[in-house]
Design a protein around this motif. Structure first.
Motif, PDB file in Angstrom:
ATOM      1  N   VAL A   1       0.820  -1.212   0.000  1.00  0.00           N
ATOM      2  CA  VAL A   1       0.000   0.000   0.000  1.00  0.00           C
ATOM      3  C   VAL A   1       0.854   1.262   0.000  1.00  0.00           C
ATOM      4  O   VAL A   1       0.364   2.332  -0.320  1.00  0.00           O
ATOM      5  N   LEU A   2       2.120   1.126   0.376  1.00  0.00           N
ATOM      6  CA  LEU A   2       3.000   2.295   0.318  1.00  0.00           C
ATOM      7  C   LEU A   2       3.768   2.340  -0.990  1.00  0.00           C
ATOM      8  O   LEU A   2       3.887   3.384  -1.619  1.00  0.00           O
TER       9      LEU A   2
ATOM     10  N   VAL B   1      -5.383   5.522   2.017  1.00  0.00           N
ATOM     11  CA  VAL B   1      -5.286   4.818   3.292  1.00  0.00           C
ATOM     12  C   VAL B   1      -3.934   4.123   3.424  1.00  0.00           C
ATOM     13  O   VAL B   1      -3.665   3.482   4.442  1.00  0.00           O
ATOM     14  N   GLY B   2      -3.070   4.248   2.430  1.00  0.00           N
ATOM     15  CA  GLY B   2      -1.761   3.580   2.446  1.00  0.00           C
ATOM     16  C   GLY B   2      -0.973   3.861   3.710  1.00  0.00           C
ATOM     17  O   GLY B   2      -0.586   2.932   4.437  1.00  0.00           O
ATOM     18  N   PRO B   3      -0.726   5.146   4.022  1.00  0.00           N
ATOM     19  CA  PRO B   3       0.059   5.448   5.230  1.00  0.00           C
ATOM     20  C   PRO B   3      -0.615   4.911   6.494  1.00  0.00           C
ATOM     21  O   PRO B   3       0.061   4.478   7.427  1.00  0.00           O
TER      22      PRO B   3
ATOM     23  N   LEU C   1      -2.461   2.158   6.752  1.00  0.00           N
ATOM     24  CA  LEU C   1      -2.249   0.718   6.829  1.00  0.00           C
ATOM     25  C   LEU C   1      -0.833   0.389   7.278  1.00  0.00           C
ATOM     26  O   LEU C   1      -0.593  -0.612   7.944  1.00  0.00           O
ATOM     27  N   ALA C   2       0.117   1.255   6.904  1.00  0.00           N
ATOM     28  CA  ALA C   2       1.513   0.959   7.204  1.00  0.00           C
ATOM     29  C   ALA C   2       1.896   1.306   8.635  1.00  0.00           C
ATOM     30  O   ALA C   2       2.948   0.898   9.107  1.00  0.00           O
TER      31      ALA C   2
ATOM     32  N   LYS D   1      -8.200  -4.393   2.870  1.00  0.00           N
ATOM     33  CA  LYS D   1      -6.752  -4.625   2.800  1.00  0.00           C
ATOM     34  C   LYS D   1      -6.278  -5.413   4.016  1.00  0.00           C
ATOM     35  O   LYS D   1      -5.073  -5.480   4.286  1.00  0.00           O
TER      36      LYS D   1
END
Lengths: 259, 258, 322
Positions: free
Chosen positions: A33-34, C173-175, C177-178, C198
């Motif tokens: 996702v990053l 929402v990437g950051p 999730l990380a 995810k």
């Protein structure tokens, strides 16, 4: 500078390989996702080829039309400034102001005036490509050898003759330099316009970036970004080719000048 | 030696169509300048002859030439062209740098003055190119030419309208000595054929004495005429004419006036 | 005030009236007979607009004499401006947005709302110690629309100024999730389901619980209300009730219009939004007290003039025509 075809292909290719390797290495350490890896982006490109292609075409159309409009207005105003100092004094500050206008801030207005989607992208692309073209025309048309102007005056040349046979051709190198800047900007401008003023009808690269980021589909985001980069590359290449064809033979440093 | 021959300079029949140039009470002051550059200058340059204007660089001789060309308007007095009125293209100017249009071939550069008057005269272009010996280079772009060749194109462009007044602003100034000498012959032959009134600015007195019928030494501020000397002898003169005793004497006398 | 806000405050009324002059031609007759209605959504086609699609597909609007064309929106969709300039007959908006735009000269009236409780809020990971918005500790960072009314409200009411850091939200929402400690602004109709898709377990903290509760998916018409308003509201109510009972048909249409939404996300959102739609007063209800409360909240934040009231921005159901 040396520019043998083999070297001019091999050097960028080597950079591409290096970037791919570094990208894959970095992506393997980060969650998808990053940063999605090159393989998953390639998958996204292959799987979503049809959507990407349609979106890229729509964005290319907006960028191209915007570039055309921005160039026509920029070049036309450049000629206007050449012929009328009053026009230049009256309009130039506003042209400068227009350049600083954030499309994001006026996107809702553009939507109200023009409707969602492509029209906003076209307007946004025109807005960003207009100024480099105006500056290029302005500098190019004025930057003529004064003795050549005297020569034309001596033979009683009309303003139109002076423009057509002296100022316009002699402005071409500057105009093409402006066009190269404007061409790249027009793609970015179209995408920003789509990003803020699109409702997904028709799909476009800016919309895909927005949509895929919202649904955390980073591979598609990257695929769209790569498509945008390819688009910018194609537009730049087209501008460069036209430049080499039109002025390469006589303008040192352009196209044929390096051979 | 040609310098010593009977002074039958120019071609009287053709000179009848060329104007004499007369500066009458001429004055010029740049806007904001404390002192005028030219103040009450009177000078006559004969019809159908070659006159050389000589002076230290920066003295204003090129400005005088621009006044004669009508590229500058005097702030006082006038420039009179005495003779039949000049038609379009009757006046031509050769600048120190060739000022060719880089995007046009040699031929298209030469035909520019005709084109600006809506004329198409391939024969005149051909003749002008032939006069400067560039028929073979007609299709080349200026960047493919040497400095001397570019200057010849510039001369051909000036000749193509068959001007009766030809103004040259240090046309050899930027060339090396060998090229310059080879061009002297080309220029002198081209003028001799046409019998135009020629005004040439130069800072090289030897060149002036070799090419001109009348040499005018200018200097000072405001600009004034320091010396006028007619050089007898038919034109065009061979390059060796510069070593004739009379020529050497003329050069010495004019140098003293500088 | 940001540049864009100042820009729109100063110029928007002028520009909109210009636009209105230029674009106020009579609407073209729709494909089917009936009162033509262009319905402008304030976001992309998603389940938060499910009832409107059901209204078209299920014939609710047609039976009530309307030919409805749904115009999807996008980021910053200027729906009330489209309404004001005559390019839409119905605009979907939100309670706070309607009040602010009215104060800037847009003549629009709220007549019906799908979301009784705002779908907006904060999202944290399920294992986070933050159980309520009040639990956000000093030193925390929140990815949020910086400068937006919700952020302004939170920082003013929770006393977060100088304690909690606002990070600009990039809409991804990437950051989140990380980073298990991440707190992010979210809509119940979007981010929580994407994150779940995810593989993340998330907790949604609704803004309504801390007092920020504008109506969502608010149906607005021109002010004064057109004669067809009551009929349109009744058809909308019926359509949404049908959608709540069986969302399949409308969701299929939404999936067709917005192919990025997977079937899982669609059904997740459809279920997640249910309680927010019904609220305490039931689907569609509007109460003047809530508009007044919102107006006074906006006044206290400096987004409306002091003493502003909100009740005039809405029209009670079934109000007689003037």
């Amino acid at each position: 500078m040396s520019g043998t075809p083999a070297r001019s292909m091999a050097l960028p290719a080597a950079v591409a390989v290096g970037v791919l390797v570094a990208w894959a290495g970095l992506a393997s350490r980060l969650p998808e996702v990053l940063l999605p890896g090159p393989i998953s982006v390639a998958h996204a490109v292959v799987d979503r080829w049809e959507l990407l292609g349609r979106s890229a075409l729509s964005t290319a159309g907006s960028a191209g039309l915007g570039l055309l409009i921005g160039s026509a207005v920029g070049l036309g105003l450049g000629v206007g400034f050449l012929w009328s100092r009053a026009l230049e004094l009256a309009v130039y500050p506003y042209a400068l102001l227009l350049q600083t206008l954030p499309v994001v801030a006026v996107a809702p207005l553009l939507v109200v005036w023009l409707g969602y989607g492509a029209p906003v992208a076209v307007a946004s692309a025109a807005l960003v490509s207009f100024f480099p073209m105006l500056t290029a025309a302005h500098v190019g048309l004025l930057g003529v050898d004064p003795e050549q102007v005297e020569l034309f005056r001596l033979y009683g040349a009309s303003r139109l003759q002076e423009l057509r046979w002296l100022r316009a051709p002699s402005a071409l190198p500057a105009v093409f330099a402006g066009l190269r800047t404007a061409a790249g900007l027009s793609v970015i401008g179209a995408i920003v316009g789509e990003f803020v003023g699109s409702n997904g009808e028709p799909p476009s690269l800016g919309y895909l970036v927005l949509r895929s980021a919202r649904s955390a589909d980073t591979a598609l985001t990257f695929a769209a970004v790569i498509a945008a980069a390819c688009l910018a590359g194609v537009v730049y290449w087209a501008a460069r080719t036209a430049e080499a064809r039109l002025i390469g033979p006589w303008h040192p440093g352009q196209g044929g000048g390096r051979a | 030696m040609s310098v010593e021959r009977t002074p039958s300079v120019g071609q009287p029949d053709r000179a009848a169509t060329a104007p004499a140039v007369r500066f009458v009470g001429l004055g010029l002051r740049w806007a904001g300048a404390a002192a005028p550059l030219i103040d009450g200058l009177d000078l006559e340059l004969p019809a159908g002859r070659v006159s050389a204007l000589v002076g230290a660089s920066g003295c204003g001789k090129s400005t005088l030439l621009r006044l004669a060309a009508g590229l500058l308007a005097p702030s006082a007095g006038e420039v009179r062209l005495e003779g039949p009125p000049l038609g379009p293209g009757g006046r031509a100017f050769v600048f120190q740098s060739p000022n060719l249009l880089a995007w046009r071939t040699v031929e298209d550069n030469v035909s520019l003055p005709l084109q600006l008057q809506g004329r198409s005269e391939p024969a005149a272009v051909e003749a002008a190119l032939s006069a400067v010996g560039l028929l073979g280079a007609r299709a080349l772009l200026p960047r493919a030419l040497s400095g001397g060749m570019r200057m010849r194109v510039s001369l051909a462009r000036a000749l193509v309208t068959r001007p009766s007044l030809l103004l040259l602003d240090e046309p050899f100034g930027a060339l090396d000595a060998i090229t310059r000498r080879s061009l002297h012959g080309v220029f002198a032959a081209a003028w001799a054929e046409r019998g135009a009134t020629v005004l040439m600015v130069t800072h090289d007195i030897e060149e002036a004495v070799l090419l001109a019928d009348r040499v005018v030494v200018l200097g000072g501020q405001p600009l004034s005429v320091r010396a006028v000397r007619d050089i007898p002898g038919d034109r065009p003169r061979p390059d060796s004419a510069r070593y004739a005793p009379a020529a050497i004497e003329a050069v010495r006398a004019l140098e003293a006036a500088l | 005030m940001t540049f864009s806000e100042r820009f729109s405050t100063m110029w928007a009324p002028v520009l909109f009236s210009l636009a209105a002059v230029g674009c106020s031609g009579a609407p073209a007759p729709g494909p089917s007979a009936g009162q033509p209605i262009r319905l402008a959504l304030n976001w992309l086609p998603e389940p938060e607009f499910g009832g409107f699609y059901e209204g078209v597909l299920g014939g609710h609007y047609e039976r009530a004499g309307f030919a409805v064309e749904i115009i999807p929106g996008g980021p910053g969709a200027p729906t009330l401006e489209l309404l004001a300039s005559g390019q839409a007959e119905v605009a979907i908006s939100a309670g706070d947005d309607l009040l602010v735009k009215r104060s800037r000269g847009v003549q629009a009236l709220g007549v019906w709302a799908a979301f009784q409780n705002t779908p907006m809020g904060l999202m944290v990971h399920a294992e986070s110690p933050v159980l309520r918005i009040e639990d956000v500790p000093a030193g925390a960072e929140i990815a949020i629309e910086v400068g937006g009314p919700f952020q302004t409200f939170l920082w003013a009411r929770q006393g977060w100024e100088g304690k909690v850091k606002a990070l600009p939200a990039a809409g991804s929402v990437g950051p989140f999730l990380a980073d298990p400690a991440r707190i992010q602004q979210a809509y119940i109709t979007s981010e929580p389901c994407v994150a779940r898709g995810k593989g993340a377990e998330v907790r949604f903290l609704g803004a309504g619980e801390v007092g920020w509760n504008p109506y969502g998916t608010l149906v607005a018409v021109a002010d004064p209300a057109p004669a067809w308003t009551d009929d349109f509201v009744a058809a909308t109510q019926a359509a949404w009730e049908a959608y709540m009972a069986d969302p399949a048909r409308a969701n299929a249409e939404i999936a067709r219009k917005n192919p990025e939404l997977s079937a899982e996300i669609l059904s997740c959102v459809t279920e997640a939004q249910r309680p927010f739609l019904v609220g305490e007063d039931g689907l569609g209800a509007l109460r003047p007290e809530r508009f007044d409360a919102m107006a006074s909240t906006l006044s206290s934040l400096g987004l409306l003039p002091p003493g502003a009231t909100g009740a005039a921005a809405m029209r009670p159901r079934g109000a007689a025509q003037p």
